[in-house]
Design a protein around this motif. Sequence first.
Motif, mmCIF file in Angstrom:
data_model
loop_
_atom_site.group_PDB
_atom_site.id
_atom_site.type_symbol
_atom_site.label_atom_id
_atom_site.label_comp_id
_atom_site.label_asym_id
_atom_site.label_seq_id
_atom_site.Cartn_x
_atom_site.Cartn_y
_atom_site.Cartn_z
ATOM 1 N N LEU A 1 -53.106 127.671 55.348
ATOM 2 C CA LEU A 1 -51.819 127.176 54.883
ATOM 3 C C LEU A 1 -51.353 125.962 55.680
ATOM 4 N N ASP A 2 -50.998 124.905 54.978
ATOM 5 C CA ASP A 2 -50.270 123.799 55.589
ATOM 6 C C ASP A 2 -48.803 124.201 55.673
ATOM 7 N N PHE A 3 -48.022 123.505 56.527
ATOM 8 C CA PHE A 3 -46.609 123.863 56.643
ATOM 9 C C PHE A 3 -45.696 122.828 55.996
ATOM 10 N N GLU A 4 -45.557 121.660 56.602
ATOM 11 C CA GLU A 4 -44.626 120.652 56.095
ATOM 12 C C GLU A 4 -45.044 120.137 54.721
ATOM 13 N N GLY A 5 -44.110 120.162 53.795
ATOM 14 C CA GLY A 5 -44.391 119.712 52.445
ATOM 15 C C GLY A 5 -45.034 120.779 51.586
ATOM 16 N N THR A 6 -45.441 121.880 52.195
ATOM 17 C CA THR A 6 -46.107 122.971 51.477
ATOM 18 C C THR A 6 -45.225 124.216 51.442
ATOM 19 N N MET A 7 -44.925 124.759 52.617
ATOM 20 C CA MET A 7 -44.040 125.925 52.691
ATOM 21 C C MET A 7 -42.609 125.530 53.045
ATOM 22 N N ALA A 8 -42.407 124.269 53.368
ATOM 23 C CA ALA A 8 -41.066 123.747 53.667
ATOM 24 C C ALA A 8 -40.992 122.316 53.165
ATOM 25 N N PHE A 9 -39.830 121.924 52.678
ATOM 26 C CA PHE A 9 -39.652 120.563 52.190
ATOM 27 C C PHE A 9 -39.706 119.581 53.352
ATOM 28 N N LYS A 10 -40.228 118.398 53.085
ATOM 29 C CA LYS A 10 -40.410 117.368 54.096
ATOM 30 C C LYS A 10 -39.370 116.271 53.888
ATOM 31 N N ASP A 11 -38.622 115.952 54.942
ATOM 32 C CA ASP A 11 -37.641 114.869 54.897
ATOM 33 C C ASP A 11 -38.261 113.637 55.540
ATOM 34 N N PRO A 12 -38.628 112.621 54.754
ATOM 35 C CA PRO A 12 -39.306 111.446 55.328
ATOM 36 C C PRO A 12 -38.454 110.672 56.324
ATOM 37 N N THR A 13 -37.122 110.801 56.219
ATOM 38 C CA THR A 13 -36.255 110.077 57.143
ATOM 39 C C THR A 13 -36.102 110.793 58.479
ATOM 40 N N GLN A 14 -36.433 112.095 58.501
ATOM 41 C CA GLN A 14 -36.359 112.872 59.743
ATOM 42 C C GLN A 14 -37.594 113.764 59.863
ATOM 43 N N PRO A 15 -38.746 113.167 60.091
ATOM 44 C CA PRO A 15 -40.010 113.934 60.079
ATOM 45 C C PRO A 15 -40.137 114.943 61.217
ATOM 46 N N MET A 16 -39.299 114.833 62.243
ATOM 47 C CA MET A 16 -39.407 115.745 63.380
ATOM 48 C C MET A 16 -38.417 116.907 63.280
ATOM 49 N N SER A 17 -37.649 116.972 62.192
ATOM 50 C CA SER A 17 -36.560 117.949 62.116
ATOM 51 C C SER A 17 -36.946 119.253 61.436
ATOM 52 N N SER A 18 -38.051 119.289 60.731
ATOM 53 C CA SER A 18 -38.394 120.490 59.956
ATOM 54 C C SER A 18 -38.852 121.623 60.860
ATOM 55 N N LYS A 19 -38.513 122.851 60.452
ATOM 56 C CA LYS A 19 -39.000 124.041 61.129
ATOM 57 C C LYS A 19 -38.935 125.201 60.144
ATOM 58 N N PRO A 20 -39.742 126.237 60.354
ATOM 59 C CA PRO A 20 -39.782 127.340 59.380
ATOM 60 C C PRO A 20 -38.476 128.118 59.353
ATOM 61 N N SER A 21 -38.091 128.550 58.146
ATOM 62 C CA SER A 21 -36.885 129.350 57.974
ATOM 63 C C SER A 21 -37.157 130.800 58.385
ATOM 64 N N ALA A 22 -36.071 131.537 58.579
ATOM 65 C CA ALA A 22 -36.203 132.959 58.922
ATOM 66 C C ALA A 22 -36.903 133.729 57.806
ATOM 67 N N ALA A 23 -36.621 133.347 56.546
ATOM 68 C CA ALA A 23 -37.251 134.027 55.408
ATOM 69 C C ALA A 23 -38.754 133.782 55.390
ATOM 70 N N LEU A 24 -39.166 132.547 55.698
ATOM 71 C CA LEU A 24 -40.592 132.247 55.715
ATOM 72 C C LEU A 24 -41.294 132.995 56.844
ATOM 73 N N LEU A 25 -40.675 133.036 58.018
ATOM 74 C CA LEU A 25 -41.279 133.754 59.145
ATOM 75 C C LEU A 25 -41.418 135.239 58.832
ATOM 76 N N GLN A 26 -40.433 135.811 58.156
ATOM 77 C CA GLN A 26 -40.512 137.223 57.774
ATOM 78 C C GLN A 26 -41.631 137.452 56.778
ATOM 79 N N CYS A 27 -41.768 136.523 55.828
ATOM 80 C CA CYS A 27 -42.840 136.631 54.833
ATOM 81 C C CYS A 27 -44.210 136.563 55.502
ATOM 82 N N LEU A 28 -44.380 135.621 56.414
ATOM 83 C CA LEU A 28 -45.660 135.486 57.125
ATOM 84 C C LEU A 28 -45.935 136.707 57.996
ATOM 85 N N SER A 29 -44.893 137.250 58.612
ATOM 86 C CA SER A 29 -45.064 138.455 59.440
ATOM 87 C C SER A 29 -45.534 139.630 58.598
ATOM 88 N N THR A 30 -44.959 139.765 57.396
ATOM 89 C CA THR A 30 -45.366 140.849 56.498
ATOM 90 C C THR A 30 -46.816 140.688 56.083
#
Length: 419
Positions: A73-102
């Motif tokens: 799995l890729d992360f940015e642009g795949t499981m989370a939207f990518k903001d081209p103006t702030q490429p360093m700001s993205s991080k996984p949401s709590a819902a995504l982390l819970q899904c991956l943990s499951t």
Amino acid sequence: MRIIGTHAINKWAKSFVSDLAAVTEMDHRMAAQGFSLGLTFELSDLSGRGLKKLNSEQLIRKYRKACNRLFLLDFEGTMAFKDPTQPMSSKPSAALLQCLSTLAADPRNTIFILSGKRREILQNWFGSIKKIGLAAEHGFYLMMAGSGSQSQMAVTRGRAKSTDDSGLENRIWMKLSKTADVSWLTSVQMIMDMYSDRIEGSFAEYKESSAVWHFGDVDPQFAAEQANELRAHLTSLMSHFPIKVVMGSHLVEARCAGINKGTAVEYIISHSPRQFDLVVCIGDDRSDEDMFSSLNASYPSLPTEEESPLASPPDANAVYQSDAPNVFSITVGKKPSHARYWLSDANEVNEVMQMMARESQKTARSVSMMNLTDPHPPVAPTFEVPPRPQALNILTMIQDHFAQTVSFLDLSAHHLHNS
């Protein structure tokens, strides 16, 4: 001027209408793809590529049946939207982390996140999920899935130990190439710094194996010109070094040649103790195309349920490997790709991920209920073949009995004939 002087206005109009009709006809079988910068578009022929919208129900059916599943799995642009103006700001949401943990808690699943991010960032984001594998800087660094002894599986070279600040788990990172040459990084940094100082809104990001110039917050037309200039500049000056200069989404990146997500995927598959029967690979940009190409090389194209070899395959001589896994390579956005399927955006990707997580939860609940109702579940019976001598004795007894019966019938027939 000569062309303008020799072409009347009606000829210009006729030529324009003709060209417009040709483009319109071509557009019916072509798709527009964002080209590198996300600024201009090129038309690429999708006919014959076999790219289809993912049928999530088909994937879930395969997921239920599979015993050993691999997620790439890729992360940015795949499981989370990518903001081209702030490429360093993205991080996984709590819902995504819970899904991956499951998904990671399901013993049938092996999960890897492959990203261009630095290893410290990935470990900070996903380090709390103990059974997840990570590939940083497009595969330059790799951490195998699992914890404890499992996390050290196949780590034989280029070890680099790292402990995340939260103390959740000690992780062992490895370099996929122990001999990678990064001596060119200093020179590339000087060039990118020059562009960053000159162009307002742009900035450079430096990693252990690559350098990236970001320009998502720059005027699009000016950014396109400067990005092409920088790529040409780096390609020319660094031609004697083992580097690759690539254009990404609102970025120009220089990284080690021969190291990419595809080589990481090859290593993961070849060094895993499991024989996977389902592979799910999802990505959104050019770096992820290396993953798709690697899977295409590792696993031949397999028939889907709609293309079963039992129902007159297109190629009568086609040979399908019955022991090969079901491979779902998925690109985000409908565009030319080495993937086999596509999804529209990160929302659709997360929906599919949640569907698979719910299936894992159902299985876990079923197992728990079975253990509660019967703490000593029955063991499946075993069937043993009788020893060969005993089988031969039984066969001999049957033959003797048959011979005696035949003799009795012959004697009875003789008696009747004489009487």
